[in-house]
Design an enzyme around this catalytic site. Structure first.
Site, mmCIF file in Angstrom:
data_model
loop_
_atom_site.group_PDB
_atom_site.id
_atom_site.type_symbol
_atom_site.label_atom_id
_atom_site.label_comp_id
_atom_site.label_asym_id
_atom_site.label_seq_id
_atom_site.Cartn_x
_atom_site.Cartn_y
_atom_site.Cartn_z
ATOM 1 N N CYS A 15 0.867 -1.173 0.000
ATOM 2 C CA CYS A 15 0.000 0.000 0.000
ATOM 3 C C CYS A 15 0.910 1.231 0.000
ATOM 4 O O CYS A 15 2.132 1.094 0.023
ATOM 5 C CB CYS A 15 -1.005 -0.006 1.159
ATOM 6 S SG CYS A 15 -0.311 0.135 2.808
ATOM 7 N N CYS A 89 -2.248 1.446 -4.281
ATOM 8 C CA CYS A 89 -0.995 2.122 -4.625
ATOM 9 C C CYS A 89 -0.880 2.400 -6.115
ATOM 10 O O CYS A 89 0.166 2.819 -6.597
ATOM 11 C CB CYS A 89 0.222 1.361 -4.106
ATOM 12 S SG CYS A 89 0.442 -0.274 -4.800
ATOM 13 N N CYS A 93 3.667 -0.337 -8.353
ATOM 14 C CA CYS A 93 4.219 -1.669 -8.131
ATOM 15 C C CYS A 93 4.770 -2.215 -9.445
ATOM 16 O O CYS A 93 4.043 -2.286 -10.434
ATOM 17 C CB CYS A 93 3.133 -2.594 -7.593
ATOM 18 S SG CYS A 93 3.769 -4.181 -7.067
#
Length: 144
Positions: A15, A89, A93
């Site tokens: 997150c 997020c 990533c």
């Protein structure tokens, strides 16, 4: 699920601040799956400390995350994980072929009191239980 037979699956929870949702998810997975799963958590922009309301909410169910520290998301953490679970997020990533990616839509506990964090904690537990059933079910007659 793991790339080589006989190894346990690994999960990375991500997150933004690695201070609430991902910390609670990592703690639930560790608590419920024991050593059947390797657990990591990280944040794209880690906070200074784990959210005190998340610490309090987890303590209510007997899980102590007070010593945890937010960690920065690294490419290596993603590479070393079989499953990468993001929680708000966005695109921060890194994506690698052969990895499994899940995005759990969860409210952000940042700035919330423990009353608002409890339902998030409970929703994370339910999601983690489903994940365990999929990637690391208990062997018949075994305990976690």
């Amino acid at each position: 699920m793991p790339e080589s037979p006989g190894t346990k699956p690994s999960v990375l929870f991500v997150c933004v601040h690695n201070a609430g949702r991902s910390q609670m998810a990592a703690a639930w997975l560790t608590h419920l799956a024991g050593d059947r799963v390797e657990v990591r958590s990280a944040g794209s922009n880690p906070g200074e400390q784990v959210n005190p309301a998340a610490v309090a909410a987890m303590a209510e169910v007997g899980i102590d995350i007070s010593a945890e520290v937010p960690k920065i998301l690294t490419v290596d953490a993603v590479k070393e994980s079989d499953v990468c679970i993001t929680m708000g997020c966005g695109d921060t990533c890194p994506v690698f072929p052969g990895k499994r990616y899940l995005d759990w839509k969860l409210d952000d506990p940042a700035g919330q009191g423990v009353e608002a964090v409890r339902p998030i904690r409970d929703e994370i537990k339910t999601l983690v239980e489903g994940l365990i059933a999929e990637i690391a079910p208990a062997k018949p007659g075994a305990t976690a």
